[in-house]
Design a protein around this motif. Structure first.
Motif, PDB file in Angstrom:
ATOM      1  N   HIS B 101       1.658  -7.533  -6.463  1.00  0.00           N
ATOM      2  CA  HIS B 101       1.137  -6.903  -5.427  1.00  0.00           C
ATOM      3  C   HIS B 101      -0.572  -6.749  -5.368  1.00  0.00           C
ATOM      4  O   HIS B 101      -0.901  -6.336  -6.206  1.00  0.00           O
ATOM      5  CB  HIS B 101       1.856  -5.850  -5.202  1.00  0.00           C
ATOM      6  CG  HIS B 101       1.716  -4.924  -3.875  1.00  0.00           C
ATOM      7  ND1 HIS B 101       2.521  -4.989  -2.965  1.00  0.00           N
ATOM      8  CD2 HIS B 101       0.855  -4.117  -3.091  1.00  0.00           C
ATOM      9  CE1 HIS B 101       2.255  -4.558  -1.850  1.00  0.00           C
ATOM     10  NE2 HIS B 101       1.075  -3.748  -2.038  1.00  0.00           N
ATOM     11  N   ARG B 167       0.141 -16.958  -2.567  1.00  0.00           N
ATOM     12  CA  ARG B 167       0.181 -16.282  -1.559  1.00  0.00           C
ATOM     13  C   ARG B 167       1.299 -16.890  -0.538  1.00  0.00           C
ATOM     14  O   ARG B 167       1.939 -16.187  -0.030  1.00  0.00           O
ATOM     15  CB  ARG B 167      -0.990 -16.559  -0.493  1.00  0.00           C
ATOM     16  CG  ARG B 167      -2.227 -15.567  -1.407  1.00  0.00           C
ATOM     17  CD  ARG B 167      -1.999 -14.311  -1.890  1.00  0.00           C
ATOM     18  NE  ARG B 167      -1.412 -13.275  -0.705  1.00  0.00           N
ATOM     19  CZ  ARG B 167      -1.076 -11.900  -1.062  1.00  0.00           C
ATOM     20  NH1 ARG B 167      -0.886 -11.636  -2.313  1.00  0.00           N
ATOM     21  NH2 ARG B 167      -0.777 -11.394   0.054  1.00  0.00           N
ATOM     22  N   LYS B 170       2.901 -15.978   2.995  1.00  0.00           N
ATOM     23  CA  LYS B 170       2.256 -14.620   3.393  1.00  0.00           C
ATOM     24  C   LYS B 170       0.960 -15.086   3.959  1.00  0.00           C
ATOM     25  O   LYS B 170       0.361 -14.377   5.018  1.00  0.00           O
ATOM     26  CB  LYS B 170       2.038 -13.878   2.151  1.00  0.00           C
ATOM     27  CG  LYS B 170       3.234 -13.237   1.454  1.00  0.00           C
ATOM     28  CD  LYS B 170       2.754 -12.329   0.216  1.00  0.00           C
ATOM     29  CE  LYS B 170       3.933 -12.195  -0.826  1.00  0.00           C
ATOM     30  NZ  LYS B 170       3.401 -11.757  -1.984  1.00  0.00           N
ATOM     31  N   ARG B 172      -1.769 -16.339   6.727  1.00  0.00           N
ATOM     32  CA  ARG B 172      -1.669 -16.649   7.923  1.00  0.00           C
ATOM     33  C   ARG B 172      -3.005 -17.206   8.304  1.00  0.00           C
ATOM     34  O   ARG B 172      -3.748 -16.939   9.398  1.00  0.00           O
ATOM     35  CB  ARG B 172      -1.685 -15.283   8.936  1.00  0.00           C
ATOM     36  CG  ARG B 172       0.043 -14.940   8.664  1.00  0.00           C
ATOM     37  CD  ARG B 172       0.054 -13.463   9.529  1.00  0.00           C
ATOM     38  NE  ARG B 172      -0.631 -12.414   8.860  1.00  0.00           N
ATOM     39  CZ  ARG B 172       0.035 -11.695   7.929  1.00  0.00           C
ATOM     40  NH1 ARG B 172       1.201 -11.955   7.414  1.00  0.00           N
ATOM     41  NH2 ARG B 172      -0.727 -10.578   7.469  1.00  0.00           N
ATOM     42  N   GLY B 193      -3.472 -12.338   5.376  1.00  0.00           N
ATOM     43  CA  GLY B 193      -2.275 -12.706   4.432  1.00  0.00           C
ATOM     44  C   GLY B 193      -2.902 -12.641   2.802  1.00  0.00           C
ATOM     45  O   GLY B 193      -2.192 -13.233   2.181  1.00  0.00           O
ATOM     46  N   ASP B 196      -1.681  -7.902   0.030  1.00  0.00           N
ATOM     47  CA  ASP B 196      -0.393  -7.575   0.582  1.00  0.00           C
ATOM     48  C   ASP B 196      -0.588  -6.002   1.359  1.00  0.00           C
ATOM     49  O   ASP B 196       0.386  -5.732   1.933  1.00  0.00           O
ATOM     50  CB  ASP B 196       0.579  -7.229  -0.687  1.00  0.00           C
ATOM     51  CG  ASP B 196       0.794  -8.490  -1.314  1.00  0.00           C
ATOM     52  OD1 ASP B 196       1.294  -9.496  -0.595  1.00  0.00           O
ATOM     53  OD2 ASP B 196       0.274  -8.885  -2.524  1.00  0.00           O
TER      54      ASP B 196
END
Lengths: 294, 308
Positions: B101, B167, B170, B172, B193, B196
């Motif tokens: 994370h 990543r 996640k 974008r 992204g 997190d």
């Protein structure tokens, strides 16, 4: 895990309800088990599930290669004198323009450097008076002048000399790129040309590095005749009051200009005989063998 | 009273480790020190989760990759949360990608994905000398300029592969946008992204505990613990130690490793003095990372050092 714990508790309780001796032995065990159970539920709320190992597959990374081309040309033999400016602390090495000089020599054109060579590929610095005198003398005989990345500005007197040279039909080639410290605009602006400071880059289609852009869109002109694609290395854009000769595609951007627009690394001034090129090293070996650079 | 003994005295109480990496350029030395801290948390069974508080502009490619792989291995055993402080750029960002994370503050500057290879050989190779015998045309410079540009592109692709793989879905934003090498604020990084969540160190610790599935845990200051272990080992060394390492004026992983393992011989007086200065100095610990100015001291000169 809970099932095995309850089994253990069951076994301990069976012991505890046995004989008195067993009871004495079992009670501490029971207390310890309860203690451990409470601790377990107090401190642990679950287990850690490690994520899957990421396979990065580095071995799949390919080595980029350039498209080399063999340049063949039957040179048209001409005559004349071309002067290359070396008197304005110009930021280039004679080895960088060896293919240009060779090509001109193949066409029967005499190349003369304006400046005092140092012996290491560069030129000595000169006083402004000596420089003006030398420029005047050289331009009197020359048919063309090449100015590459001058670090010292062109004075008003020098601008006037070059302006009159161009008016009389002399040809002027201005070459620079945004990675070099240069004062080329002190001369270029006299002819309505301006070398832009940002470096052009393309993250989608490039030769080895994003700063090495491809240019494949040309306007019809004797200079761009027979060109289908060239690779420019750390090129800059030129703004001109005259016609542009080449423009970049939609993926080519500038480090200074935001937004997408075509950039012109090759342009003429409104006078037909002044040409500006926003890149130097496309003609330097081995880059002169890439695509149509030769 | 009973509950206090229970909650504070229970020997199997889980721990969450906190590794503080103040502003540090990632080089061989800092990578070794961070590696020692990662080893410590990996080997201590009572540590169930790790928070790495990171502040770095990046550094050498090799040491950054080393730490990326080390954290990725640690992640296989226990959850790792990276808390990005003021700046986590380039090699530091690569290192953070290995965490379970990634957290930042809204004003953190993160990203700067890419590689710098410098100085590149000149376009025209240097002239060969008849007074020097070399076995290949590019032996002196390691290759032509275009060869180095090709290598830069490969390193760029390798870095991109790490970010895109870690990543995954996640992200974008596009690969090309990431590879532009921009820094993002924490807010922007969250939007595209690259991280997190946003938060502070307490949030990072809570996240590590949540990932590890523990509650009512203790915190371990790994910097202090590792330097304590190191100091204990060093105290066992008596008398002058000699090590003919060939190093002059500096010390490397070999010497520190020898001392960590209780070696009593083989370290030069000069090296020994340097190490002792570090231990007895203001920092009080070898594993307190140096301040920015000192930390950015360059590695031994190379022809083309690769920097993230």
């Amino acid at each position: 895990m809970l099932a095995s714990l309850s089994n253990a508790l069951w076994a301990i309780s069976r012991l505890a309800f046995g004989s008195a001796l067993r009871r004495v032995l079992a009670i501490p065990l029971l207390v310890a088990a309860v203690y451990l159970l409470i601790a377990l539920f107090t401190f642990y709320r679950g287990t850690y599930d490690a994520p899957e190992i990421v396979d990065l597959k580095f071995e799949e990374i390919t080595t980029p290669i350039s498209a080399h081309a063999i340049f063949t040309e039957q040179p048209e033999v001409r005559s004349g004198l071309l002067v290359i400016d070396g008197a304005h602390d110009n930021e280039f090495d004679t080895t960088e323009i060896v293919s240009l000089v060779t090509s001109l020599a193949d066409q029967g054109i005499t190349v003369d450097f304006m400046g005092v060579p140092t012996g290491f590929g560069g030129f000595r610095r000169m006083t402004s008076t000596d420089r003006l005198e030398m420029l005047e003398t050289k331009l009197r005989q020359a048919g063309g002048l090449v100015v590459i990345s001058p670090r010292e500005p062109y004075s008003e007197a020098e601008q006037g000399l070059v302006g009159r040279f161009v008016e009389k039909g002399g040809r002027l080639l201005l070459i620079s790129d945004p990675t070099r410290n240069q004062q080329i605009n002190t001369l270029a602006e006299e002819f309505g040309l301006s070398f832009q400071p940002g470096v052009l880059y393309n993250q989608v289609d490039y030769d080895l590095n994003h700063h090495n852009i491809f240019v494949q869109d040309f306007f019809a002109d004797p200079v761009t005749d027979r060109l289908s694609q060239v690779a420019f290395y750390t090129a800059g854009a030129i703004r001109s009051g005259g016609p542009a000769l080449a423009y970049t595609d939609g993926n080519t951007l500038s480090t200074l200009v935001e937004g997408i627009e075509p950039f012109y690394p090759l342009a003429r001034s409104s006078q037909d005989n002044v040409l500006a090129v926003g890149v130097i090293t496309f003609m330097t070996p081995p880059q002169n063998t890439i695509l149509d650079n030769g | 009273m009973g509950s206090s003994v229970f909650f504070f005295g229970y020997p199997g109480k889980p721990k969450i480790a906190v590794i503080e990496i103040p502003f540090t350029v990632i080089n061989d030395r800092s990578s070794f020190e961070i590696g020692a801290m990662l080893d410590y948390v990996r080997d201590d069974g009572s540590i169930k989760g790790v928070v790495i508080s990171l502040n770095t502009p990046g550094g050498g490619a090799g040491p950054s990759e080393e730490l990326y792989f080390e954290i990725a291995r640690l992640r296989e055993k226990k959850p790792v949360v990276v808390m990005m402080e003021d700046l986590v750029a380039s090699g530091g960002f690569m290192m953070a990608m290995a965490a379970n994370h990634v957290m930042a503050k809204p004003s953190s500057f993160v990203g700067d994905v890419g590689v710098i290879l410098s100085p590149l050989p000149s376009i025209i190779p240097s002239r060969p000398s008849d007074r020097e015998g070399v076995t290949g045309p590019f032996k002196l410079e390691g290759g032509s300029r275009r060869h180095f540009v090709t290598m830069t592109e490969q390193l760029r692709q390798a870095f991109a592969r790490i970010v895109l793989s870690e990543r995954g879905g996640k992200l974008r934003t596009t690969k090309n946008e990431i590879l532009e090498g921009n820094l993002y604020t924490g807010v922007e990084a969250m939007q595209v992204g690259l991280i997190d969540s946003l938060g502070g160190q307490t949030d990072a610790i809570a996240k590590a505990a949540s990932l590890a599935g523990v509650a009512n845990f203790d915190l371990v200051d790994v910097n202090t613990e590792v330097s304590r272990v190191f100091n204990q080992k060093l105290e066992r060394i008596n008398g002058p130690v000699r090590f003919e390492s060939g190093l002059s004026g500096g010390f490397g992983a070999a010497e520190i490793f020898a001392l960590l393992n209780g070696a009593t011989a083989g370290v030069s007086d000069e090296t020994s003095t340097l190490l002792r200065d570090l231990i007895d100095g203001d920092s009080g610990s070898l594993l307190t990372l140096p301040p920015p100015g000192e930390a950015s001291a360059p590695s031994p000169p190379m022809r083309c050092p690769t920097v993230f």
